[in-house]
Scaffold this motif. Structure first.
Motif, PDB file in Angstrom:
ATOM      1  N   MET A  43      -7.578 -13.210  -2.685  1.00 57.45           N
ATOM      2  CA  MET A  43      -7.936 -12.481  -3.897  1.00 57.45           C
ATOM      3  C   MET A  43      -7.050 -11.243  -4.062  1.00 57.45           C
ATOM      4  O   MET A  43      -6.575 -10.962  -5.163  1.00 57.45           O
ATOM      5  N   SER A  44      -6.814 -10.531  -2.974  1.00 59.99           N
ATOM      6  CA  SER A  44      -5.985  -9.334  -3.031  1.00 59.99           C
ATOM      7  C   SER A  44      -4.569  -9.669  -3.486  1.00 59.99           C
ATOM      8  O   SER A  44      -3.981  -8.948  -4.299  1.00 59.99           O
ATOM      9  N   ARG A  45      -4.026 -10.753  -2.987  1.00 53.27           N
ATOM     10  CA  ARG A  45      -2.671 -11.169  -3.385  1.00 53.27           C
ATOM     11  C   ARG A  45      -2.618 -11.549  -4.867  1.00 53.27           C
ATOM     12  O   ARG A  45      -1.664 -11.209  -5.568  1.00 53.27           O
ATOM     13  N   GLU A  46      -3.647 -12.250  -5.326  1.00 52.43           N
ATOM     14  CA  GLU A  46      -3.691 -12.644  -6.740  1.00 52.43           C
ATOM     15  C   GLU A  46      -3.800 -11.416  -7.647  1.00 52.43           C
ATOM     16  O   GLU A  46      -3.128 -11.334  -8.674  1.00 52.43           O
ATOM     17  N   ILE A  47      -4.655 -10.487  -7.261  1.00 53.97           N
ATOM     18  CA  ILE A  47      -4.843  -9.278  -8.063  1.00 53.97           C
ATOM     19  C   ILE A  47      -3.572  -8.442  -8.078  1.00 53.97           C
ATOM     20  O   ILE A  47      -3.099  -8.019  -9.133  1.00 53.97           O
ATOM     21  N   SER A  48      -3.000  -8.195  -6.901  1.00 51.02           N
ATOM     22  CA  SER A  48      -1.828  -7.318  -6.828  1.00 51.02           C
ATOM     23  C   SER A  48      -0.605  -7.934  -7.506  1.00 51.02           C
ATOM     24  O   SER A  48       0.279  -7.203  -7.960  1.00 51.02           O
ATOM     25  N   ALA A  49      -0.560  -9.258  -7.624  1.00 57.31           N
ATOM     26  CA  ALA A  49       0.555  -9.899  -8.328  1.00 57.31           C
ATOM     27  C   ALA A  49       0.547  -9.534  -9.809  1.00 57.31           C
ATOM     28  O   ALA A  49       1.600  -9.523 -10.464  1.00 57.31           O
ATOM     29  N   LYS A  50      -0.625  -9.189 -10.347  1.00 54.65           N
ATOM     30  CA  LYS A  50      -0.741  -8.829 -11.761  1.00 54.65           C
ATOM     31  C   LYS A  50      -0.579  -7.327 -12.011  1.00 54.65           C
ATOM     32  O   LYS A  50      -0.506  -6.896 -13.156  1.00 54.65           O
ATOM     33  N   TYR A  51      -0.540  -6.526 -10.959  1.00 53.19           N
ATOM     34  CA  TYR A  51      -0.424  -5.072 -11.135  1.00 53.19           C
ATOM     35  C   TYR A  51       0.789  -4.641 -11.950  1.00 53.19           C
ATOM     36  O   TYR A  51       0.681  -3.713 -12.759  1.00 53.19           O
ATOM     37  N   PRO A  52       1.964  -5.265 -11.777  1.00 54.41           N
ATOM     38  CA  PRO A  52       3.120  -4.814 -12.572  1.00 54.41           C
ATOM     39  C   PRO A  52       2.889  -4.900 -14.088  1.00 54.41           C
ATOM     40  O   PRO A  52       3.568  -4.237 -14.855  1.00 54.41           O
ATOM     41  N   GLU A  53       1.894  -5.683 -14.509  1.00 54.66           N
ATOM     42  CA  GLU A  53       1.592  -5.789 -15.933  1.00 54.66           C
ATOM     43  C   GLU A  53       0.852  -4.562 -16.465  1.00 54.66           C
ATOM     44  O   GLU A  53       0.814  -4.338 -17.673  1.00 54.66           O
ATOM     45  N   VAL A  54       0.229  -3.788 -15.565  1.00 55.59           N
ATOM     46  CA  VAL A  54      -0.601  -2.664 -16.017  1.00 55.59           C
ATOM     47  C   VAL A  54      -0.219  -1.314 -15.415  1.00 55.59           C
ATOM     48  O   VAL A  54      -0.710  -0.286 -15.869  1.00 55.59           O
ATOM     49  N   ARG A  55       0.631  -1.292 -14.392  1.00 56.57           N
ATOM     50  CA  ARG A  55       0.954  -0.018 -13.745  1.00 56.57           C
ATOM     51  C   ARG A  55       2.316  -0.038 -13.090  1.00 56.57           C
ATOM     52  O   ARG A  55       2.882  -1.084 -12.805  1.00 56.57           O
ATOM     53  N   THR A  56       2.821   1.197 -12.809  1.00 55.92           N
ATOM     54  CA  THR A  56       4.062   1.389 -12.073  1.00 55.92           C
ATOM     55  C   THR A  56       3.800   2.433 -10.992  1.00 55.92           C
ATOM     56  O   THR A  56       3.246   3.496 -11.293  1.00 55.92           O
ATOM     57  N   ILE A  57       4.155   2.134  -9.766  1.00 55.63           N
ATOM     58  CA  ILE A  57       4.058   3.134  -8.698  1.00 55.63           C
ATOM     59  C   ILE A  57       5.233   4.082  -8.870  1.00 55.63           C
ATOM     60  O   ILE A  57       6.390   3.657  -8.919  1.00 55.63           O
ATOM     61  N   THR A  58       4.936   5.380  -8.977  1.00 59.94           N
ATOM     62  CA  THR A  58       5.996   6.363  -9.233  1.00 59.94           C
ATOM     63  C   THR A  58       6.366   7.179  -8.002  1.00 59.94           C
ATOM     64  O   THR A  58       7.349   7.899  -8.020  1.00 59.94           O
ATOM     65  N   GLY A  59       5.578   7.078  -6.933  1.00 61.91           N
ATOM     66  CA  GLY A  59       5.916   7.824  -5.725  1.00 61.91           C
ATOM     67  C   GLY A  59       4.906   7.604  -4.614  1.00 61.91           C
ATOM     68  O   GLY A  59       3.767   7.194  -4.862  1.00 61.91           O
ATOM     69  N   GLU A  60       5.348   7.865  -3.402  1.00 57.33           N
ATOM     70  CA  GLU A  60       4.480   7.825  -2.233  1.00 57.33           C
ATOM     71  C   GLU A  60       4.804   9.039  -1.383  1.00 57.33           C
ATOM     72  O   GLU A  60       5.976   9.354  -1.164  1.00 57.33           O
ATOM     73  N   TYR A  61       3.760   9.717  -0.917  1.00 54.50           N
ATOM     74  CA  TYR A  61       3.937  10.971  -0.207  1.00 54.50           C
ATOM     75  C   TYR A  61       3.059  11.010   1.036  1.00 54.50           C
ATOM     76  O   TYR A  61       1.938  10.503   1.023  1.00 54.50           O
ATOM     77  N   GLN A  62       3.574  11.597   2.080  1.00 57.69           N
ATOM     78  CA  GLN A  62       2.806  11.870   3.300  1.00 57.69           C
ATOM     79  C   GLN A  62       2.679  13.385   3.379  1.00 57.69           C
ATOM     80  O   GLN A  62       3.673  14.084   3.566  1.00 57.69           O
ATOM     81  N   LEU A  63       1.449  13.886   3.239  1.00 56.63           N
ATOM     82  CA  LEU A  63       1.223  15.326   3.133  1.00 56.63           C
ATOM     83  C   LEU A  63       0.402  15.845   4.297  1.00 56.63           C
ATOM     84  O   LEU A  63      -0.448  15.135   4.840  1.00 56.63           O
ATOM     85  N   ARG A  64       0.653  17.096   4.616  1.00 55.37           N
ATOM     86  CA  ARG A  64      -0.087  17.800   5.673  1.00 55.37           C
ATOM     87  C   ARG A  64      -0.427  19.180   5.136  1.00 55.37           C
ATOM     88  O   ARG A  64       0.393  19.825   4.486  1.00 55.37           O
ATOM     89  N   GLU A  65      -1.641  19.645   5.416  1.00 58.84           N
ATOM     90  CA  GLU A  65      -2.074  20.957   4.945  1.00 58.84           C
ATOM     91  C   GLU A  65      -1.266  22.073   5.609  1.00 58.84           C
ATOM     92  O   GLU A  65      -0.962  22.008   6.796  1.00 58.84           O
ATOM     93  N   ILE A  66      -0.960  23.090   4.821  1.00 60.71           N
ATOM     94  CA  ILE A  66      -0.342  24.316   5.331  1.00 60.71           C
ATOM     95  C   ILE A  66      -1.432  25.389   5.278  1.00 60.71           C
ATOM     96  O   ILE A  66      -1.976  25.671   4.218  1.00 60.71           O
ATOM     97  N   VAL A  67      -1.752  25.947   6.440  1.00 56.71           N
ATOM     98  CA  VAL A  67      -2.848  26.914   6.554  1.00 56.71           C
ATOM     99  C   VAL A  67      -2.235  28.293   6.724  1.00 56.71           C
ATOM    100  O   VAL A  67      -1.659  28.616   7.783  1.00 56.71           O
ATOM    101  N   MET A  68      -2.357  29.097   5.693  1.00 55.65           N
ATOM    102  CA  MET A  68      -1.794  30.451   5.732  1.00 55.65           C
ATOM    103  C   MET A  68      -2.664  31.351   6.606  1.00 55.65           C
ATOM    104  O   MET A  68      -3.887  31.257   6.569  1.00 55.65           O
ATOM    105  N   LYS A  69      -2.027  32.221   7.377  1.00 57.72           N
ATOM    106  CA  LYS A  69      -2.745  33.180   8.222  1.00 57.72           C
ATOM    107  C   LYS A  69      -2.918  34.484   7.493  1.00 57.72           C
ATOM    108  O   LYS A  69      -2.201  34.821   6.592  1.00 57.72           O
TER     109      LYS A  69
END
Length: 149
Positions: free
Chosen positions: A123-149
């Motif tokens: 089901m996941s493969r069938e659904i994700s195959a149709k994603y290009p018809e409705v969306r575009t991935i514009t970025g992927e980010y790996q974030l970490r919090e910066i804690v100010m002292k």
């Protein structure tokens, strides 16, 4: 007298600004241990509900299993109130306790696959195959919090 006082205050503040023009890690700020993986998505106009329906039966189902197994801390979907205003209008966010949770693990994979059935995979493969018809991935980010002292 007032002009002299204002000039002196400006001088004092300008020295304070110039005194430290850059911050040092662990002295001035710390890094959090949580890791957030963020995917930015541009969903086509009037397709938000279609995309969310697909996510519910694929991505959401997978992250719920991962959270149940303790592999992730949390997950969230954010949608823009102004969907046509920029490069993306939806965020998919997965939060991990630390970077070690990102490492590959056959044990974790096998435990996940016991809960993720062949029907889920199909089901996941069938659904994700149709994603290009409705969306575009514009970025992927790996974030970490910066804690100010």
């Amino acid at each position: 007298m007032k002009n002299i006082l204002i000039t002196l205050l400006c001088l004092v503040f300008s020295f304070a600004v110039c005194a430290k023009d850059r911050l040092d890690i662990y002295e001035d700020y710390d890094l959090g241990t949580e890791i957030m993986m963020v995917t930015t998505v541009k969903v086509d106009a009037n397709m938000g509900d279609v995309y969310l329906a697909g996510l519910k039966n694929s991505w959401v189902k997978a992250v719920k299993i991962q959270k149940e197994l303790g592999y992730i801390k949390d997950w969230k979907i954010y949608g823009s109130d102004l969907p046509m205003s920029g490069e993306f209008n939806m965020l998919l966010v997965v939060t991990f306790n630390n970077s070690a949770d990102l490492e590959p693990s056959k044990k974790k994979y096998d435990a996940f696959m016991k809960k993720w059935s062949d029907a889920d995979d199909k089901m996941s493969r069938e659904i994700s195959a149709k994603y290009p018809e409705v969306r575009t991935i514009t970025g992927e980010y790996q974030l970490r919090e910066i804690v100010m002292k």
